[in-house]
Design a protein around this motif. Sequence first.
Motif, PDB file in Angstrom:
ATOM      1  N   THR A  28      18.727   7.471  62.471  1.00 13.49           N
ATOM      2  CA  THR A  28      17.452   8.127  62.231  1.00 13.49           C
ATOM      3  C   THR A  28      17.175   8.132  60.727  1.00 13.49           C
ATOM      4  OG1 THR A  28      17.881   9.569  64.099  1.00 13.49           O
ATOM      5  CG2 THR A  28      16.131  10.239  62.585  1.00 13.49           C
ATOM      6  N   PRO A  29      16.024   7.612  60.296  1.00  8.33           N
ATOM      7  CA  PRO A  29      15.736   7.596  58.857  1.00  8.33           C
ATOM      8  C   PRO A  29      15.525   9.018  58.338  1.00  8.33           C
ATOM      9  CG  PRO A  29      13.833   6.868  60.095  1.00  8.33           C
ATOM     10  CD  PRO A  29      14.950   7.037  61.083  1.00  8.33           C
ATOM     11  N   PRO A  30      15.834   9.249  57.066  1.00  5.29           N
ATOM     12  CA  PRO A  30      15.611  10.579  56.496  1.00  5.29           C
ATOM     13  C   PRO A  30      14.119  10.896  56.473  1.00  5.29           C
ATOM     14  CG  PRO A  30      16.168   9.014  54.776  1.00  5.29           C
ATOM     15  CD  PRO A  30      16.321   8.299  56.099  1.00  5.29           C
ATOM     16  N   PRO A  31      13.772  12.174  56.501  1.00  3.60           N
ATOM     17  CA  PRO A  31      12.345  12.523  56.466  1.00  3.60           C
ATOM     18  C   PRO A  31      11.715  12.060  55.154  1.00  3.60           C
ATOM     19  CG  PRO A  31      13.714  14.478  56.210  1.00  3.60           C
ATOM     20  CD  PRO A  31      14.634  13.334  56.505  1.00  3.60           C
ATOM     21  N   THR A  32      10.487  11.608  55.237  1.00  5.33           N
ATOM     22  CA  THR A  32       9.781  11.165  54.040  1.00  5.33           C
ATOM     23  C   THR A  32       8.997  12.328  53.451  1.00  5.33           C
ATOM     24  OG1 THR A  32       7.888  10.454  55.341  1.00  5.33           O
ATOM     25  CG2 THR A  32       9.554   8.780  54.843  1.00  5.33           C
ATOM     26  N   ARG A  33       8.832  12.299  52.154  1.00  5.26           N
ATOM     27  CA  ARG A  33       8.045  13.323  51.478  1.00  5.26           C
ATOM     28  C   ARG A  33       6.566  12.973  51.581  1.00  5.26           C
ATOM     29  NH1 ARG A  33      11.184  14.086  45.731  1.00  5.26           N
ATOM     30  NH2 ARG A  33      13.182  14.663  46.615  1.00  5.26           N
ATOM     31  N   PRO A  34       5.741  13.999  51.705  1.00  6.01           N
ATOM     32  CA  PRO A  34       4.304  13.704  51.709  1.00  6.01           C
ATOM     33  C   PRO A  34       3.883  13.188  50.330  1.00  6.01           C
ATOM     34  CG  PRO A  34       4.696  16.072  51.747  1.00  6.01           C
ATOM     35  CD  PRO A  34       6.030  15.394  51.870  1.00  6.01           C
ATOM     36  N   ALA A  35       2.834  12.389  50.323  1.00 11.93           N
ATOM     37  CA  ALA A  35       2.330  11.840  49.062  1.00 11.93           C
ATOM     38  C   ALA A  35       1.873  12.978  48.152  1.00 11.93           C
ATOM     39  CB  ALA A  35       1.179  10.886  49.336  1.00 11.93           C
ATOM     40  N   ARG A  36       2.149  12.841  46.875  1.00 13.64           N
ATOM     41  CA  ARG A  36       1.751  13.861  45.905  1.00 13.64           C
ATOM     42  C   ARG A  36       0.294  13.633  45.512  1.00 13.64           C
ATOM     43  NH1 ARG A  36       5.020  17.358  44.603  1.00 13.64           N
ATOM     44  NH2 ARG A  36       3.751  17.937  42.829  1.00 13.64           N
ATOM     45  N   ASP A  37      -0.345  14.702  45.106  1.00 14.88           N
ATOM     46  CA  ASP A  37      -1.720  14.652  44.611  1.00 14.88           C
ATOM     47  C   ASP A  37      -1.640  14.368  43.111  1.00 14.88           C
ATOM     48  OD1 ASP A  37      -4.278  15.151  43.634  1.00 14.88           O
ATOM     49  OD2 ASP A  37      -4.562  16.956  44.842  1.00 14.88           O
ATOM     50  N   ALA A  38      -1.858  13.111  42.728  1.00 20.31           N
ATOM     51  CA  ALA A  38      -1.698  12.697  41.335  1.00 20.31           C
ATOM     52  C   ALA A  38      -2.621  13.467  40.393  1.00 20.31           C
ATOM     53  CB  ALA A  38      -1.935  11.195  41.203  1.00 20.31           C
ATOM     54  N   ALA A  39      -3.834  13.734  40.823  1.00 20.07           N
ATOM     55  CA  ALA A  39      -4.773  14.472  39.966  1.00 20.07           C
ATOM     56  C   ALA A  39      -4.291  15.901  39.747  1.00 20.07           C
ATOM     57  CB  ALA A  39      -6.170  14.466  40.585  1.00 20.07           C
ATOM     58  N   ALA A  40      -3.776  16.537  40.789  1.00 22.58           N
ATOM     59  CA  ALA A  40      -3.252  17.905  40.656  1.00 22.58           C
ATOM     60  C   ALA A  40      -2.014  17.913  39.762  1.00 22.58           C
ATOM     61  CB  ALA A  40      -2.933  18.494  42.025  1.00 22.58           C
ATOM     62  N   ASP A  41      -1.156  16.902  39.920  1.00 25.79           N
ATOM     63  CA  ASP A  41       0.032  16.803  39.059  1.00 25.79           C
ATOM     64  C   ASP A  41      -0.374  16.633  37.601  1.00 25.79           C
ATOM     65  OD1 ASP A  41       1.753  17.109  41.196  1.00 25.79           O
ATOM     66  OD2 ASP A  41       2.280  14.976  41.324  1.00 25.79           O
ATOM     67  N   GLN A  42      -1.396  15.830  37.351  1.00 26.30           N
ATOM     68  CA  GLN A  42      -1.867  15.617  35.980  1.00 26.30           C
ATOM     69  C   GLN A  42      -2.411  16.918  35.393  1.00 26.30           C
ATOM     70  OE1 GLN A  42      -1.320  12.835  34.271  1.00 26.30           O
ATOM     71  NE2 GLN A  42      -2.148  13.829  32.475  1.00 26.30           N
ATOM     72  N   ARG A  43      -3.149  17.681  36.189  1.00 25.87           N
ATOM     73  CA  ARG A  43      -3.675  18.978  35.720  1.00 25.87           C
ATOM     74  C   ARG A  43      -2.531  19.940  35.418  1.00 25.87           C
ATOM     75  NH1 ARG A  43      -7.325  17.794  39.801  1.00 25.87           N
ATOM     76  NH2 ARG A  43      -6.272  19.193  41.275  1.00 25.87           N
ATOM     77  N   THR A  44      -1.530  19.945  36.278  1.00 29.20           N
ATOM     78  CA  THR A  44      -0.359  20.805  36.054  1.00 29.20           C
ATOM     79  C   THR A  44       0.330  20.430  34.754  1.00 29.20           C
ATOM     80  OG1 THR A  44      -0.022  21.124  38.424  1.00 29.20           O
ATOM     81  CG2 THR A  44       1.882  21.487  37.000  1.00 29.20           C
ATOM     82  N   ASP A  70       8.672  22.209  43.036  1.00 29.72           N
ATOM     83  CA  ASP A  70       7.654  21.753  43.989  1.00 29.72           C
ATOM     84  C   ASP A  70       7.769  20.251  44.282  1.00 29.72           C
ATOM     85  OD1 ASP A  70       6.016  23.599  45.103  1.00 29.72           O
ATOM     86  OD2 ASP A  70       4.308  23.217  43.784  1.00 29.72           O
ATOM     87  N   GLY A  71       8.696  19.580  43.592  1.00 28.74           N
ATOM     88  CA  GLY A  71       8.882  18.153  43.828  1.00 28.74           C
ATOM     89  C   GLY A  71       8.187  17.248  42.839  1.00 28.74           C
ATOM     90  N   PHE A  72       7.527  17.821  41.826  1.00 27.64           N
ATOM     91  CA  PHE A  72       6.864  17.016  40.797  1.00 27.64           C
ATOM     92  C   PHE A  72       7.898  16.690  39.729  1.00 27.64           C
ATOM     93  CE2 PHE A  72       3.471  17.195  37.178  1.00 27.64           C
ATOM     94  CZ  PHE A  72       3.505  15.822  37.064  1.00 27.64           C
ATOM     95  N   GLU A  73       8.337  15.450  39.684  1.00 26.52           N
ATOM     96  CA  GLU A  73       9.378  15.042  38.748  1.00 26.52           C
ATOM     97  C   GLU A  73       8.743  14.191  37.656  1.00 26.52           C
ATOM     98  OE1 GLU A  73      12.608  12.673  40.362  1.00 26.52           O
ATOM     99  OE2 GLU A  73      13.991  14.121  39.482  1.00 26.52           O
ATOM    100  N   HIS A  74       8.809  14.671  36.432  1.00 26.11           N
ATOM    101  CA  HIS A  74       8.220  13.990  35.277  1.00 26.11           C
ATOM    102  C   HIS A  74       9.146  14.228  34.094  1.00 26.11           C
ATOM    103  CE1 HIS A  74       5.412  13.211  31.974  1.00 26.11           C
ATOM    104  NE2 HIS A  74       4.680  12.547  32.846  1.00 26.11           N
ATOM    105  N   PRO A  75       9.282  13.252  33.182  1.00 26.29           N
ATOM    106  CA  PRO A  75      10.195  13.420  32.047  1.00 26.29           C
ATOM    107  C   PRO A  75       9.904  14.660  31.205  1.00 26.29           C
ATOM    108  CG  PRO A  75       9.270  11.203  32.044  1.00 26.29           C
ATOM    109  CD  PRO A  75       8.664  11.930  33.184  1.00 26.29           C
ATOM    110  N   VAL A  76       8.645  15.000  31.016  1.00 22.43           N
ATOM    111  CA  VAL A  76       8.309  16.180  30.209  1.00 22.43           C
ATOM    112  C   VAL A  76       8.817  17.447  30.898  1.00 22.43           C
ATOM    113  CG1 VAL A  76       6.383  17.596  29.362  1.00 22.43           C
ATOM    114  CG2 VAL A  76       6.341  15.110  29.063  1.00 22.43           C
ATOM    115  N   LEU A  77       8.650  17.519  32.205  1.00 21.58           N
ATOM    116  CA  LEU A  77       9.106  18.691  32.947  1.00 21.58           C
ATOM    117  C   LEU A  77      10.627  18.808  32.883  1.00 21.58           C
ATOM    118  CD1 LEU A  77       6.857  18.337  36.132  1.00 21.58           C
ATOM    119  CD2 LEU A  77       6.349  19.534  33.985  1.00 21.58           C
ATOM    120  N   LEU A  78      11.308  17.687  33.045  1.00 19.94           N
ATOM    121  CA  LEU A  78      12.769  17.683  32.968  1.00 19.94           C
ATOM    122  C   LEU A  78      13.241  18.061  31.567  1.00 19.94           C
ATOM    123  CD1 LEU A  78      13.230  14.490  35.095  1.00 19.94           C
ATOM    124  CD2 LEU A  78      14.168  16.734  35.686  1.00 19.94           C
TER     125      LEU A  78
END
Length: 143
Positions: A28-44, A70-78
């Motif tokens: 059984t494949p692992p569950p997939t993550r829902p697609a992120r909202d790129a515009a919302a991530d950019q605003r965040t 929340d699952g938003f992985e970005h170098p600045v956040l890290l």
Amino acid sequence: MKFSSGPSNPAGPSQPFGSGYKVSMSLTPPPTRPARDAAADQRTLQTILQAAQGGDMDRAIAMAEAALGDGFEHPVLLNFSALRLENEGRLPEALIRLHRAREIAPRDVGTLNALGLCLLRLERPQEAVEAFDGTLLFVSHDR
């Protein structure tokens, strides 16, 4: 793979075959993550950067860690999360965050610089020099 306890060798544990665990495979494949909202991530990201530029680093770090949770992985956040860990003296954990940031964006000068500083604090000067060399390499090539 799933592991369950229990003898795997009917001859008993004294026999070399028995490990005490049974292995079964699931196709059984692992569950997939829902697609992120790129515009919302950019605003965040923009909101977090504005907080940091305004001098409210505590707020910026808290928002960065919430976004990471929340699952938003970005170098600045890290990088912000690593900064908090460094300030708490948790350098090995900060280093893990910075290595992940470098995996995502290997040419990010801010990440390489933060990585070099963290490695210096961990008394790993040779690795720090390599990170700083990368910073200089990318800065000189990007001009």
